[in-house]
Design a protein around this motif. Structure first.
Motif, PDB file in Angstrom:
ATOM      1  N   ALA A  57       0.831  -1.211   0.000  1.00  0.00           N
ATOM      2  CA  ALA A  57       0.000   0.000   0.000  1.00  0.00           C
ATOM      3  C   ALA A  57       0.861   1.255   0.000  1.00  0.00           C
ATOM      4  O   ALA A  57       0.543   2.240  -0.673  1.00  0.00           O
ATOM      5  CB  ALA A  57      -0.937  -0.014   1.208  1.00  0.00           C
ATOM      6  N   VAL A  58       1.965   1.225   0.744  1.00  0.00           N
ATOM      7  CA  VAL A  58       2.882   2.371   0.756  1.00  0.00           C
ATOM      8  C   VAL A  58       3.490   2.583  -0.627  1.00  0.00           C
ATOM      9  O   VAL A  58       3.594   3.703  -1.126  1.00  0.00           O
ATOM     10  CB  VAL A  58       3.983   2.167   1.813  1.00  0.00           C
ATOM     11  N   LEU A  59       3.897   1.495  -1.271  1.00  0.00           N
ATOM     12  CA  LEU A  59       4.475   1.599  -2.612  1.00  0.00           C
ATOM     13  C   LEU A  59       3.461   2.128  -3.624  1.00  0.00           C
ATOM     14  O   LEU A  59       3.830   2.766  -4.616  1.00  0.00           O
ATOM     15  CB  LEU A  59       5.004   0.237  -3.065  1.00  0.00           C
ATOM     16  N   ASN A  64       0.550   7.282   4.874  1.00  0.00           N
ATOM     17  CA  ASN A  64       0.950   7.125   6.265  1.00  0.00           C
ATOM     18  C   ASN A  64       2.436   7.478   6.416  1.00  0.00           C
ATOM     19  O   ASN A  64       3.314   6.808   5.860  1.00  0.00           O
ATOM     20  CB  ASN A  64       0.688   5.689   6.731  1.00  0.00           C
ATOM     21  N   ALA A  65       2.724   8.541   7.178  1.00  0.00           N
ATOM     22  CA  ALA A  65       4.091   9.064   7.256  1.00  0.00           C
ATOM     23  C   ALA A  65       5.060   8.057   7.865  1.00  0.00           C
ATOM     24  O   ALA A  65       6.202   7.905   7.399  1.00  0.00           O
ATOM     25  CB  ALA A  65       4.088  10.357   8.067  1.00  0.00           C
ATOM     26  N   THR A  66       4.630   7.357   8.905  1.00  0.00           N
ATOM     27  CA  THR A  66       5.521   6.404   9.568  1.00  0.00           C
ATOM     28  C   THR A  66       5.873   5.242   8.647  1.00  0.00           C
ATOM     29  O   THR A  66       7.040   4.840   8.538  1.00  0.00           O
ATOM     30  CB  THR A  66       4.856   5.863  10.844  1.00  0.00           C
ATOM     31  N   PHE A  72      10.723   3.893   2.516  1.00  0.00           N
ATOM     32  CA  PHE A  72      11.561   4.674   1.602  1.00  0.00           C
ATOM     33  C   PHE A  72      12.876   5.153   2.210  1.00  0.00           C
ATOM     34  O   PHE A  72      13.806   5.481   1.470  1.00  0.00           O
ATOM     35  CB  PHE A  72      10.773   5.876   1.073  1.00  0.00           C
ATOM     36  N   GLN A  73      12.990   5.185   3.517  1.00  0.00           N
ATOM     37  CA  GLN A  73      14.223   5.645   4.137  1.00  0.00           C
ATOM     38  C   GLN A  73      15.037   4.530   4.770  1.00  0.00           C
ATOM     39  O   GLN A  73      16.214   4.722   5.062  1.00  0.00           O
ATOM     40  CB  GLN A  73      13.902   6.708   5.200  1.00  0.00           C
ATOM     41  N   ILE A  74      14.411   3.377   5.000  1.00  0.00           N
ATOM     42  CA  ILE A  74      15.129   2.278   5.651  1.00  0.00           C
ATOM     43  C   ILE A  74      15.201   1.041   4.758  1.00  0.00           C
ATOM     44  O   ILE A  74      16.298   0.582   4.400  1.00  0.00           O
ATOM     45  CB  ILE A  74      14.459   1.923   7.000  1.00  0.00           C
ATOM     46  N   HIS A 210      22.680   4.619   1.977  1.00  0.00           N
ATOM     47  CA  HIS A 210      21.582   5.536   1.673  1.00  0.00           C
ATOM     48  C   HIS A 210      21.589   5.849   0.182  1.00  0.00           C
ATOM     49  O   HIS A 210      22.451   5.370  -0.570  1.00  0.00           O
ATOM     50  CB  HIS A 210      21.707   6.800   2.511  1.00  0.00           C
ATOM     51  N   PHE A 211      20.645   6.672  -0.251  1.00  0.00           N
ATOM     52  CA  PHE A 211      20.468   6.896  -1.685  1.00  0.00           C
ATOM     53  C   PHE A 211      21.689   7.558  -2.325  1.00  0.00           C
ATOM     54  O   PHE A 211      21.973   7.318  -3.498  1.00  0.00           O
ATOM     55  CB  PHE A 211      19.209   7.724  -1.938  1.00  0.00           C
ATOM     56  N   ASP A 212      22.414   8.399  -1.580  1.00  0.00           N
ATOM     57  CA  ASP A 212      23.629   9.015  -2.149  1.00  0.00           C
ATOM     58  C   ASP A 212      24.659   7.945  -2.502  1.00  0.00           C
ATOM     59  O   ASP A 212      25.290   7.997  -3.568  1.00  0.00           O
ATOM     60  CB  ASP A 212      24.228  10.015  -1.153  1.00  0.00           C
TER      61      ASP A 212
END
Length: 349
Positions: A57-59, A64-66, A72-74, A210-212
């Motif tokens: 669902a997030v993808l 939902n911020a959490t 996307f960040q972990i 991370h993305f960098d």
């Protein structure tokens, strides 16, 4: 009559070759499917209580911020980092084994991994003593530069007139021991906090990517794969032995130097961003060679897919075995890689 028999023979040869190619492509498709499955599992496992339905669902746009933060960040950077690092290490192992004609060769064998770890220890322990602020990029840069220094020493020995593939392997083993001794000396004078940071960094951990870093990993991976695939026929000739390759007009020493350079670049970048993830460079090429053969047209993509699958599967296992704690992925890959190393060593005695 002889003409008819010759035509039938040509048809049989063509049919046999088509079956040979079909089997290789089927195996590559299976590896690709396995990679997709490993990627899905890697994206949906973790210490949070998020279900697979919530992840999808997030993808698909859930606000939902959490949950978006977790995906996307972990998890997504971890997934992409593991995929690229697995490919890098597998390719490094493949080209080192092929260029040195040694099934036990790997980035660790020629000292690159230990050199990267030594560079990280310099940044985490010595730089802090000199008043230089500790950060991830400085540690990664120091690790990469030390790997390049080791690569330069190996290339210097490789270019000696009396040097051969055995000389390169033995020199790499000596450099490996040298850098390990250097690490021991640095850690001996470190305090508890510095020592804990240095030891924790050497554990393979995809959580640091991370993305960098992913952008850099993607560029290095793409350039390395394109370069090695362009040299696939030369690598096939090298598998027949240095003398056979020489007779076909292949500059063996220059090719070996290029292979070591690419392996050092891939390993240095991977270790700089994620720490030491052992045995992938040994495990992936050995598995694919036994299942698909040594034809580099198929072995290169198969090793890339296998390496990515090994790292992603190991990382997923590391996150669920003692959840919510996360084991170092390097420990899991070594757990499976060490028995294979012993098997190859004993079988090829």
């Amino acid at each position: 009559m002889p003409i008819v028999m010759a035509k039938e023979t040509d048809i049989d040869i063509k049919r046999t070759y088509q079956q040979y190619i079909r089997k290789k492509k089927t195996f590559l498709f299976f590896l690709l499917l396995l990679l997709v499955i490993c990627s899905i599992i890697s994206l949906h496992v973790g210490s949070s209580k998020m279900t697979a339905v919530e992840s999808f669902a997030v993808l698909l746009g859930n606000e939902n911020a959490t949950l978006r933060e977790i995906i996307f960040q972990i998890r997504l950077p971890r997934l992409l980092g593991g995929l690229l690092i697995g490919m890098n290490l597998a390719l490094s192992g493949l080209i080192i084994q092929s260029s040195l004609n040694n099934p036990l060769a790997s980035p660790t064998t020629i000292g690159i991994s230990s050199a990267s770890a030594a560079g990280a220890n310099v940044a985490l322990i010595l730089f802090s003593r000199w008043g230089i602020e500790r950060n991830l990029w400085l540690t990664a840069l120091s690790s990469f530069l030390m790997a390049m220094a080791c690569m330069s020493l190996v290339l210097l020995i490789s270019n000696l007139r009396t040097a051969n593939k055995t000389t390169v392997v033995l020199a790499g083993t000596a450099f490996h021991a040298l850098f390990l001794a250097f690490i021991t000396i640095i850690q001996y004078f470190a305090d508890d906090t510095e020592l804990a940071s240095a030891v924790a960094w050497t554990f393979g951990d995809l959580g640091r990517v991370h993305f960098d870093e992913i952008v850099i990993l993607a560029v290095v991976t793409a350039l390395s794969v394109l370069c090695m695939y362009a040299l696939r026929w030369q690598m096939n000739a090298l598998d027949m032995g240095e003398q056979s390759a020489h007779s076909l007009g292949i500059p063996v020493r220059h090719l070996r130097n290029l292979c070591i350079l690419i392996a050092a670049l891939n390993t240095g970048v991977s270790v700089a961003f994620a720490g030491i993830i052992g045995f992938v460079g040994l495990l992936a090429p050995q598995m694919t060679k036994r299942l698909i053969g040594e034809d580099k047209r198929f072995m290169i993509p198969a090793a890339l897919l296998s390496g990515a699958c090994i790292v992603l599967a190991s990382d997923a296992l590391a996150r669920v075995v003692v959840a919510p704690l996360v084991l170092p992925v390097g420990a899991v890959t070594s757990l499976f890689g060490a028995p294979l190393f012993l098997y190859v060593l004993l079988k090829g005695r």
